[in-house]
Design a protein around this motif. Structure first.
Motif, PDB file in Angstrom:
ATOM      1  N   GLN A 177      28.306   7.783   0.497  1.00 52.64           N
ATOM      2  CA  GLN A 177      27.962   9.094   0.288  1.00 52.64           C
ATOM      3  C   GLN A 177      27.993  10.155   1.246  1.00 52.64           C
ATOM      4  O   GLN A 177      28.662  10.930   1.291  1.00 52.64           O
ATOM      5  N   TYR A 178      27.417  10.073   2.520  1.00 51.10           N
ATOM      6  CA  TYR A 178      27.598  10.666   3.846  1.00 51.10           C
ATOM      7  C   TYR A 178      29.044  10.853   4.007  1.00 51.10           C
ATOM      8  O   TYR A 178      29.288  12.147   4.387  1.00 51.10           O
ATOM      9  N   LEU A 179      29.935  10.001   4.235  1.00 54.31           N
ATOM     10  CA  LEU A 179      30.995  10.019   4.591  1.00 54.31           C
ATOM     11  C   LEU A 179      32.020  10.804   3.484  1.00 54.31           C
ATOM     12  O   LEU A 179      32.550  11.888   3.834  1.00 54.31           O
ATOM     13  N   VAL A 180      31.945  10.751   2.081  1.00 56.95           N
ATOM     14  CA  VAL A 180      32.370  11.285   1.059  1.00 56.95           C
ATOM     15  C   VAL A 180      32.131  12.843   1.035  1.00 56.95           C
ATOM     16  O   VAL A 180      32.827  13.919   1.131  1.00 56.95           O
ATOM     17  N   GLN A 181      30.776  13.103   1.389  1.00 58.66           N
ATOM     18  CA  GLN A 181      30.270  14.424   1.292  1.00 58.66           C
ATOM     19  C   GLN A 181      30.976  15.258   2.490  1.00 58.66           C
ATOM     20  O   GLN A 181      31.095  16.336   2.274  1.00 58.66           O
ATOM     21  N   SER A 182      30.904  14.735   3.625  1.00 60.15           N
ATOM     22  CA  SER A 182      31.369  15.386   4.821  1.00 60.15           C
ATOM     23  C   SER A 182      32.901  15.531   4.613  1.00 60.15           C
ATOM     24  O   SER A 182      33.378  16.677   4.967  1.00 60.15           O
ATOM     25  N   GLU A 183      33.597  14.851   3.974  1.00 58.01           N
ATOM     26  CA  GLU A 183      35.158  14.865   3.743  1.00 58.01           C
ATOM     27  C   GLU A 183      35.244  16.156   2.983  1.00 58.01           C
ATOM     28  O   GLU A 183      35.819  17.106   3.109  1.00 58.01           O
ATOM     29  N   TRP A 184      34.426  16.042   1.735  1.00 61.00           N
ATOM     30  CA  TRP A 184      34.369  16.967   0.789  1.00 61.00           C
ATOM     31  C   TRP A 184      34.035  18.537   1.274  1.00 61.00           C
ATOM     32  O   TRP A 184      34.711  19.638   1.085  1.00 61.00           O
ATOM     33  N   ASP A 185      32.845  18.589   2.088  1.00 58.42           N
ATOM     34  CA  ASP A 185      32.753  19.857   2.943  1.00 58.42           C
ATOM     35  C   ASP A 185      33.488  20.295   3.508  1.00 58.42           C
ATOM     36  O   ASP A 185      34.066  21.769   3.735  1.00 58.42           O
ATOM     37  N   ASP A 186      34.260  19.685   4.418  1.00 56.96           N
ATOM     38  CA  ASP A 186      35.280  19.767   5.501  1.00 56.96           C
ATOM     39  C   ASP A 186      36.615  20.489   4.544  1.00 56.96           C
ATOM     40  O   ASP A 186      37.183  21.570   5.105  1.00 56.96           O
ATOM     41  N   ARG A 187      37.159  19.747   3.691  1.00 55.17           N
ATOM     42  CA  ARG A 187      37.940  20.451   2.701  1.00 55.17           C
ATOM     43  C   ARG A 187      37.770  21.600   2.158  1.00 55.17           C
ATOM     44  O   ARG A 187      38.692  22.576   2.223  1.00 55.17           O
TER      45      ARG A 187
END
Length: 255
Positions: free
Chosen positions: A40-50
């Motif tokens: 969840q941490y990694l996916v959320q970080s990618e989502w926020d960055d995009r």
């Protein structure tokens, strides 16, 4: 293994995930993550960055004249702004409805700033926005006809969720400009929103556009469902110059 994982994330352009993973490895959190929490941490970080990069692209593509936002609005009573009306515009519901907005007032009263601030807010909400000085846009489109790119440019304008036409009416439209304006308005009517900022009162736009039949057709598509704002008061640029001059005098005297 971690270096290889970081490299693969970069190769796949998972930049948000890559940054988050590197941070996790270099500065582990005080509490251990479960596998689910780590994912969840990694996916959320990618989502926020995009989302952030998409927002920055939208703002860059919009080509705003001013760096403007809702927090910078001046609601001095002399301007006679209806704060409730402005707040409703900043929700950008008018874009969902395909409504147009007219912002009029004397030079220096903040028309371009307000239009840009609404456009910036629209970008924050994920809308595609394009800001243009009206006369320059018409010139660009006329030149585009020569190299065969005019239809492509008009198609790009049509796709924008919000088009901002600033300094509308400073130059009267010629026949080619009227035809281009008609194309833009017709393509967007009822589907996309347009903000028009102008020193010229709406009642005088017929004279600016010229040729009664074309002016009627254009304004018939714009006027009836539009939101109107008239800015009043003295020039904000003049007031800022006076304030800066007073401050300079004070600084000189204090020395």
């Amino acid at each position: 293994m971690n270096k290889e994982t970081v490299k693969k994330m970069g190769d796949m352009r998972l930049y948000g995930m890559q940054t988050a993973f590197k941070t996790f490895v270099e500065l582990p959190p005080p509490v251990s993550f479960t596998n689910d929490e780590m994912a969840q941490y990694l996916v959320q970080s990618e989502w926020d960055d995009r989302k952030h990069r998409s927002l920055q692209r939208n703002i860059k593509t919009a080509k705003f004249r001013y760096v403007a936002d809702a927090e910078g609005m001046d609601y001095d009573h002399k301007r006679e702004l209806d704060k409730n009306q402005i707040d409703r515009l900043f929700t950008c519901e008018f874009i969902k409805k395909g409504q147009d907005v007219f912002i009029t007032g004397s030079t220096g009263t903040g028309k371009s700033y307000l239009a840009s601030a609404i456009g910036h807010q629209a970008c924050l909400l994920g809308c595609k926005v394009y800001y243009a000085n009206t006369a320059k846009l018409m010139s660009v489109l006329k030149l585009a006809k020569a190299d065969g790119s005019q239809l492509r440019e008009l198609a790009r304008i049509e796709k924008q969720d919000l088009l901002i036409l600033d300094d509308f009416g400073i130059q009267a439209f010629d026949a080619a400009g009227r035809a281009l304006l008609m194309d833009i308005v017709e393509d967007r009517h009822g589907k996309r929103s347009t903000i028009i900022a102008s020193q010229v009162p709406v009642k005088n736009w017929y004279d600016v556009i010229g040729e009664q039949t074309v002016a009627d057709a254009i304004l018939d598509r714009l006027v009836h469902q539009s939101v109107r704002i008239e800015l009043k008061g003295e020039s904000l640029r003049k007031n800022r110059k006076e304030i800066n001059a007073d401050q300079t005098d004070k600084n000189i005297k204090s020395k």
